[in-house]
Design an enzyme around this catalytic site. Structure first.
Site, PDB file in Angstrom:
ATOM      1  N   ASN A 105       0.954  -0.957  -0.190  1.00 42.55           N
ATOM      2  CA  ASN A 105      -0.040   0.002  -0.048  1.00 42.55           C
ATOM      3  C   ASN A 105       1.329   0.956   0.250  1.00 42.55           C
ATOM      4  O   ASN A 105       1.283   1.386   0.840  1.00 42.55           O
ATOM      5  CB  ASN A 105      -0.753   0.251   1.781  1.00 42.55           C
ATOM      6  CG  ASN A 105      -1.911   0.809   1.037  1.00 42.55           C
ATOM      7  OD1 ASN A 105      -1.737   2.107   0.542  1.00 42.55           O
ATOM      8  ND2 ASN A 105      -2.504   1.422   2.286  1.00 42.55           N
ATOM      9  N   ARG A 159      -2.416  -1.912  -3.238  1.00 43.47           N
ATOM     10  CA  ARG A 159      -3.474  -1.230  -3.170  1.00 43.47           C
ATOM     11  C   ARG A 159      -3.748  -0.366  -3.916  1.00 43.47           C
ATOM     12  O   ARG A 159      -2.781   0.567  -4.284  1.00 43.47           O
ATOM     13  CB  ARG A 159      -4.251  -1.413  -1.782  1.00 43.47           C
ATOM     14  CG  ARG A 159      -4.934   0.086  -1.772  1.00 43.47           C
ATOM     15  CD  ARG A 159      -4.813   0.481   0.100  1.00 43.47           C
ATOM     16  NE  ARG A 159      -6.410   1.367   0.001  1.00 43.47           N
ATOM     17  CZ  ARG A 159      -6.626   2.333   1.328  1.00 43.47           C
ATOM     18  NH1 ARG A 159      -5.599   2.549   2.030  1.00 43.47           N
ATOM     19  NH2 ARG A 159      -7.917   2.233   1.199  1.00 43.47           N
ATOM     20  N   HIS A 191     -12.976   2.854   0.351  1.00 47.08           N
ATOM     21  CA  HIS A 191     -13.039   2.569   1.488  1.00 47.08           C
ATOM     22  C   HIS A 191     -13.407  -0.030   0.862  1.00 47.08           C
ATOM     23  O   HIS A 191     -14.269  -0.132   1.473  1.00 47.08           O
ATOM     24  CB  HIS A 191     -13.456   2.661   2.627  1.00 47.08           C
ATOM     25  CG  HIS A 191     -13.034   3.736   3.336  1.00 47.08           C
ATOM     26  ND1 HIS A 191     -13.001   4.652   3.558  1.00 47.08           N
ATOM     27  CD2 HIS A 191     -10.728   3.351   3.368  1.00 47.08           C
ATOM     28  CE1 HIS A 191     -12.571   4.940   4.461  1.00 47.08           C
ATOM     29  NE2 HIS A 191     -10.929   4.634   4.217  1.00 47.08           N
ATOM     30  N   ARG A 194     -10.114  14.944   7.662  1.00 45.50           N
ATOM     31  CA  ARG A 194     -11.187  15.950   6.799  1.00 45.50           C
ATOM     32  C   ARG A 194     -12.268  16.154   7.407  1.00 45.50           C
ATOM     33  O   ARG A 194     -12.750  16.317   8.376  1.00 45.50           O
ATOM     34  CB  ARG A 194     -11.272  14.995   5.064  1.00 45.50           C
ATOM     35  CG  ARG A 194     -10.098  14.651   4.983  1.00 45.50           C
ATOM     36  CD  ARG A 194      -9.761  13.419   3.681  1.00 45.50           C
ATOM     37  NE  ARG A 194      -8.958  12.679   3.790  1.00 45.50           N
ATOM     38  CZ  ARG A 194      -8.656  11.669   3.487  1.00 45.50           C
ATOM     39  NH1 ARG A 194      -9.999  10.523   3.971  1.00 45.50           N
ATOM     40  NH2 ARG A 194      -8.027  10.565   2.705  1.00 45.50           N
ATOM     41  N   GLU A 243      -8.614  -5.323   5.214  1.00 52.76           N
ATOM     42  CA  GLU A 243      -8.200  -4.915   3.963  1.00 52.76           C
ATOM     43  C   GLU A 243      -7.199  -5.701   3.299  1.00 52.76           C
ATOM     44  O   GLU A 243      -6.808  -5.798   2.025  1.00 52.76           O
ATOM     45  CB  GLU A 243      -7.799  -3.000   4.350  1.00 52.76           C
ATOM     46  CG  GLU A 243      -8.982  -2.772   4.360  1.00 52.76           C
ATOM     47  CD  GLU A 243      -8.752  -1.469   4.468  1.00 52.76           C
ATOM     48  OE1 GLU A 243      -8.339  -0.739   5.168  1.00 52.76           O
ATOM     49  OE2 GLU A 243      -9.019  -0.253   3.168  1.00 52.76           O
TER      50      GLU A 243
END
Ligand code: AMP
Length: 400
Positions: free
Chosen positions: A10, A89, A178, A239, A384
């Site tokens: 990733n 990813r 996601h 965020r 994940e």
């Protein structure tokens, strides 16, 4: 069954996270991260068999240097020859990828072409792919896209109320992110409640540093809170999530912000961090709010939870039935405080919390934290990396 190991990579703009996953169990055999790349402070950490090591990286401290070091370590630990594939990813697959893909020259070109949709992520993901190809060219490489799961969203969910040409000519639409996490926890939740996934409807809340909520029907995403970028939706660590776009014009026209400053403000300085003035880290804020009486930390958490509950309620309108809500991600799996605030806000949808069960959830285990008369409120650990590993093997079985 023999062990099949997949190296999962990733790659961010200044980091490479990696793990070796046993694709049968989905468990990590080795994990690590190279951070602060492209600076002399670059570090390389690796954990294997309960031992953690920190190593220094050699100049030029870039992604290639990190992957070269990784290959050396895997050789030293006699793990290199156990690998069957590398799974990457990749954040944005646009409308091109609704499933994982074996990486070819054409696939790399498409990922590069999609960089306008994810300028911070896709170029970094490609850097990782190129570095891994160089160092591990003998292994098949597979791209698993964050957006792919959400390609099943209907037009009414993914189009903005903007001129249609912006979608047709410039790909401006909602994509959702996601995906690996949402699809995984929905499958796990169906197993947990003992109902076939095709008959289930869930709302999953992936709450980590980034947060997104997804409505999932019969194992398919039908709407999600993140949009054109991962900035839309609920408030997150740093965020802002949803806001009136008029604020952006106001910041630029009246407060002298440049577009870059607005980007930084909304992505890095807002959310839990901006409201609390303290931290983007939920654990630290809980500590400050609950043990030190820090009012802004408490306010930041209150807004965070309220907005999550509002999104869960809003997304329930996209479903005709609802089995339950799923909490996952670092916050969803670990914060009984956040789960309590969210569930307490949702009594109208017949969610009721069992306080004891909520406090007693066991790390790494799935649990139901609702009362018997409530819809399910599930805590499901995400994986994940496990999804990337198993999807990589699936692609190889189909293609090779
Ligand atoms: P992730 O991005 O999924 O790794 O999640 C990171 C977030 O999970 C951070 O905000 C952490 O503070 C939060 N987190 C991890 N453990 C806990 C915990 N025990 N209680 C509250 N928040 C936690």
């Amino acid at each position: 069954m023999s062990q099949i190991h997949v190296l999962v990579i990733n790659c961010g703009s200044s980091s490479v996270k990696f793990s070796i996953i046993d694709s049968n169990s989905g468990q990590a055999v080795l994990t690590g991260i190279a951070e602060r790349l492209l600076s002399a402070k670059a570090s390389f950490k690796l954990s294997y068999q309960q031992q953690s090591e920190q190593l220094s990286l050699k100049a030029p401290y870039d992604h290639q240097a990190a992957i070269t070091e990784l290959v050396q370590q895997l050789t030293r630990l006699a793990l290199l020859d156990t690998l069957s594939a590398v799974g990457h990813r990749v954040v944005h697959g646009g409308e091109h990828f609704s499933a994982p893909s074996l990486i070819t020259k054409e696939v790399k070109q498409t990922i590069a072409d999609l960089a306008h949709l994810a300028p911070l992520h896709n170029p970094a993901n490609l850097t990782g792919i190129n570095a891994a190809e160089k160092a591990l060219g003998h292994l098949p490489q597979v791209a698993v896209f964050d957006t792919a799961f959400h390609q099943s969203m209907p037009e009414k969910a993914y189009l903005y109320g903007l001129p249609y040409e912006l979608y047709q000519e410039h790909d401006i639409r909602r994509y959702g992110f996601h995906g690996s996490s949402h699809s995984f926890v929905a499958g796990q939740a169906a197993n947990f409640i003992g109902k076939p996934l095709r008959q289930c409807s869930f709302i999953s809340a992936h709450l980590g540093n980034g947060c997104s909520i997804t409505a999932i029907k019969a194992g398919q995403s039908i709407d999600s809170s993140m949009g054109f970028t991962p900035l839309e939706g609920v408030m997150m660590g740093s965020r802002s999530g949803d806001l009136d776009p008029g604020i952006i014009f106001h910041l630029i026209e009246h407060l002298g912000y440049s577009p870059e400053q607005v980007q930084t403000l909304l992505n890095k300085d807002s959310g839990l961090l901006g409201l609390s003035g303290l931290s983007n880290d939920c654990r630290e804020l809980e500590q400050a709010a609950l043990t030190q009486g820090n009012k802004r930390a408490k306010l930041a958490l209150e807004i965070f939870c309220y907005r999550i509950a509002k999104y869960i309620a809003a997304l329930s309108a996209s479903l005709t039935s609802l089995d339950g809500v799923i909490f996952t991600g670092g916050i969803g799996e670990n914060s009984s405080y956040v789960r309590e605030q969210v569930i307490n806000q949702l009594s109208l949808l017949n969610f009721h919390l069992d306080q004891d069960k909520n406090r007693e959830t066991r790390f790494g285990k799935s649990d139901d934290i609702s009362t018997p008369s409530s819809r399910y409120a599930l805590v499901i650990p995400t994986n994940e990396e496990g999804v990337i590993a198993s999807q990589s093997i699936q692609v190889l079985q189909e293609v090779l």
